[in-house]
Design a protein around this motif. Structure first.
Motif, PDB file in Angstrom:
ATOM      1  N   SER A 136      -7.562   1.408   5.093  1.00 40.27           N
ATOM      2  CA  SER A 136      -6.706   1.490   4.021  1.00 40.27           C
ATOM      3  C   SER A 136      -6.512   2.873   3.369  1.00 40.27           C
ATOM      4  CB  SER A 136      -6.987   0.526   2.756  1.00 40.27           C
ATOM      5  OG  SER A 136      -7.213  -0.725   3.259  1.00 40.27           O
ATOM      6  N   TYR A 165      -4.704   4.895   5.976  1.00 39.21           N
ATOM      7  CA  TYR A 165      -3.270   4.408   6.367  1.00 39.21           C
ATOM      8  C   TYR A 165      -2.161   4.829   5.203  1.00 39.21           C
ATOM      9  CZ  TYR A 165       0.583   1.094   7.380  1.00 39.21           C
ATOM     10  OH  TYR A 165       1.729   0.565   7.694  1.00 39.21           O
ATOM     11  N   ALA A 166      -2.754   4.669   3.756  1.00 38.36           N
ATOM     12  CA  ALA A 166      -2.241   5.225   2.621  1.00 38.36           C
ATOM     13  C   ALA A 166      -1.990   6.790   2.762  1.00 38.36           C
ATOM     14  CB  ALA A 166      -2.779   4.695   1.278  1.00 38.36           C
ATOM     15  N   LEU A 180       1.003  -1.148   0.137  1.00 35.14           N
ATOM     16  CA  LEU A 180       0.037  -0.059   0.143  1.00 35.14           C
ATOM     17  C   LEU A 180       1.027   1.403  -0.098  1.00 35.14           C
ATOM     18  CD1 LEU A 180      -3.108   0.004   2.634  1.00 35.14           C
ATOM     19  CD2 LEU A 180      -3.162  -0.014  -0.015  1.00 35.14           C
ATOM     20  N   VAL A 181       1.865   1.343   1.023  1.00 36.62           N
ATOM     21  CA  VAL A 181       2.585   2.720   1.027  1.00 36.62           C
ATOM     22  C   VAL A 181       3.505   2.949   0.012  1.00 36.62           C
ATOM     23  CG1 VAL A 181       2.156   2.692   3.632  1.00 36.62           C
ATOM     24  CG2 VAL A 181       4.166   1.634   2.636  1.00 36.62           C
ATOM     25  N   CYS A 208      -3.808   7.262  -6.036  1.00 33.94           N
ATOM     26  CA  CYS A 208      -2.468   7.159  -5.445  1.00 33.94           C
ATOM     27  C   CYS A 208      -1.448   6.033  -6.461  1.00 33.94           C
ATOM     28  CB  CYS A 208      -2.713   6.764  -4.039  1.00 33.94           C
ATOM     29  SG  CYS A 208      -3.413   7.819  -3.088  1.00 33.94           S
ATOM     30  N   ILE A 235      -1.997   3.158  -6.469  1.00 33.42           N
ATOM     31  CA  ILE A 235      -1.855   1.763  -5.676  1.00 33.42           C
ATOM     32  C   ILE A 235      -2.462   0.595  -6.804  1.00 33.42           C
ATOM     33  CG2 ILE A 235      -2.414   0.452  -3.792  1.00 33.42           C
ATOM     34  CD1 ILE A 235      -2.142   3.150  -2.085  1.00 33.42           C
ATOM     35  N   THR A 288       2.752   2.069  -2.969  1.00 32.37           N
ATOM     36  CA  THR A 288       1.893   2.252  -4.175  1.00 32.37           C
ATOM     37  C   THR A 288       2.083   1.064  -5.201  1.00 32.37           C
ATOM     38  OG1 THR A 288       3.167   3.741  -5.695  1.00 32.37           O
ATOM     39  CG2 THR A 288       2.066   4.693  -3.962  1.00 32.37           C
ATOM     40  N   VAL A 334       2.047   7.001   2.238  1.00 33.39           N
ATOM     41  CA  VAL A 334       2.244   6.962   1.004  1.00 33.39           C
ATOM     42  C   VAL A 334       3.310   8.296   1.081  1.00 33.39           C
ATOM     43  CG1 VAL A 334       2.064   7.621  -1.686  1.00 33.39           C
ATOM     44  CG2 VAL A 334       0.754   5.746  -0.282  1.00 33.39           C
ATOM     45  N   GLY A 390       1.105  -2.123  -4.761  1.00 28.97           N
ATOM     46  CA  GLY A 390      -0.413  -2.720  -4.670  1.00 28.97           C
ATOM     47  C   GLY A 390      -0.775  -4.011  -5.614  1.00 28.97           C
ATOM     48  N   ILE A 413      -7.591   4.506  -4.435  1.00 23.20           N
ATOM     49  CA  ILE A 413      -6.556   3.572  -4.494  1.00 23.20           C
ATOM     50  C   ILE A 413      -6.135   3.692  -5.893  1.00 23.20           C
ATOM     51  CG2 ILE A 413      -6.225   0.969  -5.152  1.00 23.20           C
ATOM     52  CD1 ILE A 413      -6.366   1.670  -1.934  1.00 23.20           C
TER      53      ILE A 413
END
Lengths: 319, 319
Positions: free
Chosen positions: A121, A124-125, A101-102, B210, B212, A104, A129, A106, B207
């Motif tokens: 999520s 958190y991102a 996630l962080v 970003c 991700i 990117t 990020v 994914g 999502i």
């Protein structure tokens, strides 16, 4: 043509080329993948027919069953083999997910099922990020001296002029990164992951370190994986170091483009710190007068090229 | 403590906090998602048992069947409903895939099956990803005046000082982007995609923008989607514009951080063009002498903070 006109022409050219590039990609992907997809479909249809023939299941029952199996699979839960096997949300797997996630990347081999998970999520991102970018930037800043400036100085002391030195250095760095972060890991993955070829491993490394993260290949997903936790943590460390090196490579390329006038030609912002240096002591060599003059001419040209529509944010007074 | 020591302390703090953040995320994800996953597993197990009870299929046959269905599904081919339905590699779908490659979103709902397709993906992304960044940068440069500089000038003419003006402007831009690129599209997706809630739509937008791109939610994947081609192209345009606005937002935030001394505090490179402006004509207001002095003090402080281990690439002579 004035610089403003040239700038808009360039942008229009970029956008047109961008769509042409997408269309070109679409045509190639379509022509390569369509026959393979059709073959897979035919195989799957044959499999389904043979399954229905050799059992007393009705087509409708099977549809319903398969539909639910696939919907669960979307979240990483499979009926296949033993559904009571290792969880997708044990501590290291959850950390692996947090890491994708962080950064990117994914992959999406697992994804949050619950609404609370989705909201978490996002939050958190939202923090993770930018923070990851900050950590990567801070690490790359520390790597600039040993991996960029010192080798460049060495190349210059060996008699190369700055521009060829920058090009040779970039090529050497590129080869180093490709060997250490693509070829070697691909070889390791092709051994550790039973079903992966070397190409699959290389493709995984590339798709991951570009942060595309398609998720068609994800390490440590075999049900009978030995030392799964250690393996997952190793992959996380690999991803972090790999992204760091990709960022270093990108920054070196950007700086080399500055040096070769490419950023000026494409009217892009120059690399940070670029214009602060005139008053500083050179670290490797003393500047020659003519070099300084040529640099000034280049800077003046760059200022001339900048379209009037791009005044800087910082030209507003800073209080 | 000297600036070098402070710089390494900061980096160590960053890295430690990064791993703590990953661990924290892992704990939360694990505690939120594990019960939901276990419920899904139980449901799936019950489904499998009931399917096996009501038919004369052997468990081994079903395992084999499901395993092949899932393996095909990994590449976007489903036996579910009609496997002779629309291809994943028709022209617009392939373009959608190409688009998710070059923007590094990479949902992975479809992925290349063949080795040729994998090799082409690597080459395509190798050129496409930097080129997309170039196009996005070029577009954002043109948006800086109407969306950043002009509104900032207006706020200052309304009597706000530069720092509060920058903060107010950033907040306004943030609200605008959230409304136009998250809330509105989420509402549209929740209507167009039958099974998506508003949260699902918002989660998809976040999502995606970003980059991700988990791929648990991908638009236009319903088998009976009306106007699939038009819908896919609209989503592509949305992704491009959204990424542009995210980049603009990031750049505005970076410049605001410069103004508030945050980048100096975190010892990050300042935004490009930051130090070139002293000799330029201010566009909105004339600089006051004391402002210029305070800026110089700040710059001197920033130079003082920069650790000795970070000499610039550009301090090497440029010939």
């Amino acid at each position: 043509m004035d610089s403003l006109g040239r700038s808009w022409l360039l942008l229009t050219g970029f956008v047109l080329f961008y769509f042409t590039y997408l269309l070109f990609g679409a045509l190639v992907f379509s022509s390569i993948e369509r026959p393979v997809e059709e073959e897979l479909r035919r195989d799957l249809d044959a499999l389904k027919r043979s399954f229905l023939n050799h059992s007393c299941v009705s087509a409708a029952d099977l549809e319903l069953f398969v539909s639910q199996v696939l919907s669960a699979n979307r979240y990483g839960v499979t009926v296949h083999r033993n559904s009571s096997g290792p969880s997708n949300w044990d501590l290291t797997s959850a950390m692996f997910f947090a890491n994708t996630l962080v950064t990117t990347v994914g992959y999406g081999q697992t994804a949050p099922l619950s609404d609370t998970g989705k909201i978490f999520s996002i939050v958190y991102a939202l923090i993770g990020v930018p923070f990851t970018m900050l950590v990567l930037t801070a690490c790359v800043q520390r790597l600039m001296y040993p991996l960029v400036l010192a080798p460049l100085g060495l190349l210059q002391r060996l008699g190369l002029k700055p521009r060829p030195a920058a090009a040779v250095h970039f090529l050497l760095l590129l080869v180093l990164v490709v060997l250490c972060f693509f070829v070697a890991p691909a070889a390791i993955f092709s051994v550790v992951e039973g079903k992966w070829s070397f190409l699959d491993g290389f493709y995984f490394c590339f798709i991951s370190l570009c942060t595309i993260g398609l998720g068609d290949f994800v390490p440590a997903m075999q049900p009978e994986q030995n030392l799964k936790e250690v393996y997952q943590i190793t992959v996380m460390v690999y991803l972090f170091l790999g992204l760091m090196m990709m960022y270093l490579l990108l920054r070196t390329f950007h700086k080399m483009s500055d040096l070769h006038g490419l950023t000026t030609f494409l009217q892009l912002p120059r690399c940070e710190e670029s214009d602060l240096e005139d008053d500083r002591e050179p670290i490797m060599e003393n500047r020659q007068g003519d070099q300084k003059r040529s640099q000034h001419t280049q800077q003046a040209a760059s200022e001339h090229l900048e379209p009037a529509s791009q005044p800087s944010y910082n030209s507003i007074s800073t209080r």
